[in-house]
Design a protein around this motif. Structure first.
Motif, short mmCIF file in Angstrom:
data_model
loop_
_atom_site.label_atom_id
_atom_site.label_comp_id
_atom_site.label_asym_id
_atom_site.label_seq_id
_atom_site.Cartn_x
_atom_site.Cartn_y
_atom_site.Cartn_z
N LYS A 5 11.08 -13.85 55.39
CA LYS A 5 10.71 -12.84 55.51
C LYS A 5 10.74 -11.54 56.95
CE LYS A 5 6.15 -13.68 54.47
NZ LYS A 5 4.35 -14.27 55.29
N THR A 31 11.22 -9.85 52.30
CA THR A 31 10.31 -8.92 52.04
C THR A 31 10.21 -8.39 53.87
OG1 THR A 31 9.16 -10.98 52.67
CG2 THR A 31 8.93 -9.52 50.18
N ALA A 99 8.00 -14.58 59.45
CA ALA A 99 9.35 -14.05 59.69
C ALA A 99 10.42 -14.78 60.45
CB ALA A 99 8.98 -12.63 60.07
N ALA A 181 5.98 -7.40 53.05
CA ALA A 181 5.24 -9.20 53.16
C ALA A 181 4.03 -8.62 53.12
CB ALA A 181 5.75 -9.71 54.21
#
Length: 477
Positions: A5, A31, A99, A181
């Motif tokens: 992410k 993502t 992330a 995401a």
């Protein structure tokens, strides 16, 4: 791809198309999650007793965010909104969603850089990578024919060298569809309204000749109107000093300031116009103005916080008055000089002012009223929907004689300017209705009219309109 992410921290790059930060994030991670953080420091007190962001700027920003939110939703994603200090909130969100990297666009002025550095430090402490990208200028910083610390101090040399040795990069394109995401349901995602940010909701509707609406959708609508529907671009050099109406200039600056429109998007659309319609001095002149914008941004990067200091980048010492009462009359459009007051009233009611008007009111504040030029720059920061720190403070330094101007006497004869750009007083009648009873150029000089003439027209100085703060005797016409 190195990460599962990527968090995309959007700043003054509020568009989907030609957005290098978003593109790079999609290349770095499987993502992405776009996020914007509303920093309370941007909506509180500013310098010199002024507000950091006025209601017109705030309205335009919220409209821009709403438009981008809708565009991202149409692609199957979400634009998250946070409220707080980005250097804390963004890394915290990155940790919460897992992330591995935070991507963002680079800024150049002190406050923004401090936030960037603090964010990077916070992210690093939690094992989160950061990647930043340069994308706010027409010419990429890596393509300039000189390093920033050797940037020419005079615009003409900068422009000529760039035109000769640099080129404008093509637009950034992404391979669709982008994978977004999943946002945890625990995260609130409400865009606040003006009242929640502390503004009077009733003050949000501007009253200008052109209704500015935030967002890249409105930006492209404006560009298509100015280029393709009216071909007004073909006459830009001749009309750019206008005062009334929607099409005397491109008026792209509000969207450029927030990055809803990129300078490269404008540039390549100009080139298309030149190949399909016409190529002339006017089409070049809009590119010329984009290069000016680059120049001020790069000057800010070169000189740092000196652009915010009284002595400017020339380190010129000098005393300026700190007269709050006089400044208040200037900012309220009550100086008794109609051409100055009309421009200030347009600014206050719409959040916008013509380029010609900006030069005149700045010259008047600095040279005639002898007020600290930074007060004027800070007031523009509060009011302008197209506020950009580099262009704003760079232009004010220029007028004040402490910036990049090779001339030291950038002084405007206000009445001569009025005679040249508003000879019939139409602009005055538009923004100072109490003087509309007068006719023609008399609207600019009520202080020179006889009592008999004023009485005949139903105008009473001091009652209907203030007497001048300065003597206009120096302005021969």
């Amino acid at each position: 791809m190195r990460y599962e992410k990527a968090l995309v921290w959007l700043r003054n790059d509020l568009r989907w198309e030609d957005n290098l930060t978003i593109k790079k994030a999609t290349e770095l991670a499987k993502t992405i999650l776009p996020v914007y953080c509303l920093d309370p420091r941007q909506f509180g007190p500013g310098d010199f007793g002024l507000q950091k962001t006025g209601v017109h700027r705030a309205r335009f920003l919220l409209e821009t965010l709403r438009d981008l939110q809708e565009q991202i939703a149409a692609k199957g994603g979400k634009l998250l909104f946070l409220r707080g200090h980005p250097e804390k909130e963004i890394p915290a969100l990155a940790r919460e969603i897992g992330a591995g990297v935070i991507c963002f666009s680079q800024e150049v002025t002190g406050e923004e850089i401090q936030v960037e550095e603090a964010l990077e430090k916070e992210a690093w402490q939690h094992g989160i990578a950061t990647e930043s990208y340069w994308q706010a200028t027409l010419f990429h910083i890596d393509d300039l024919p000189f390093p920033v610390n050797q940037l020419p101090e005079v615009f003409t040399r900068f422009r000529k060298e760039c035109e000769k040795m640099a080129s404008v990069r093509p637009l950034e394109t992404m391979t669709e569809p982008v994978r977004f995401a999943i946002v945890p349901e625990t995260i609130s995602n409400k865009l606040p309204d003006l009242q929640e940010l502390g503004y009077d909701q009733a003050a949000q509707e501007p009253a200008g000749d052109m209704p500015f609406k935030g967002g890249s959708s409105a930006a492209w609508k404006r560009l298509n109107h100015y280029f393709w529907k009216t071909a007004a671009l073909a006459d830009y050099k001749n009309t750019r000093n206008g005062l009334l109406g929607a099409d005397y200039s491109s008026k792209f600056s509000p969207w450029l300031a927030l990055g809803a429109l990129s300078p490269r998007q404008i540039y390549w659309e100009i080139r298309r116009f030149e190949s399909e319609k016409t190529k002339n001095q006017s089409t070049y002149w809009l590119i010329f103005e984009l290069i000016w914008r680059d120049f001020f941004r790069l000057m800010a990067k070169k000189h740092g916080n000196r652009i915010f200091q009284l002595a400017g980048i020339q380190d010129k010492s000098g005393y300026r008055k700190e007269d709050r009462e006089v400044f208040s009359k200037w900012s309220a459009g009550k100086t008794g000089i109609p051409f100055i007051d009309a421009n200030m009233r347009e600014l206050n009611q719409t959040g916008f002012m013509s380029n010609r008007g900006r030069q005149l009111v700045a010259s008047f504040l600095v040279n005639d009223l002898e007020i600290d030029w930074r007060w004027g720059a800070a007031y523009f920061e509060q009011q302008l929907i197209d506020y950009d720190p580099c262009s704003n403070w760079g232009n004010w330094m220029y007028i004040a004689g402490v910036g990049n101007d090779p001339r030291s006497d950038r002084y405007f004869n206000i009445l001569l300017q009025a005679k040249k750009y508003d000879p019939q007083g139409e602009y005055i009648a538009r923004w100072i209705p109490e003087l509309a009873k007068l006719t023609g150029f008399d609207r600019h000089i009520p202080f020179q009219l006889s009592s008999k003439t004023l009485k005949k027209r139903g105008v009473k100085l001091e009652n209907d309109y203030p007497v001048p703060l300065v003597s206009p005797e120096n302005w021969s016409i």
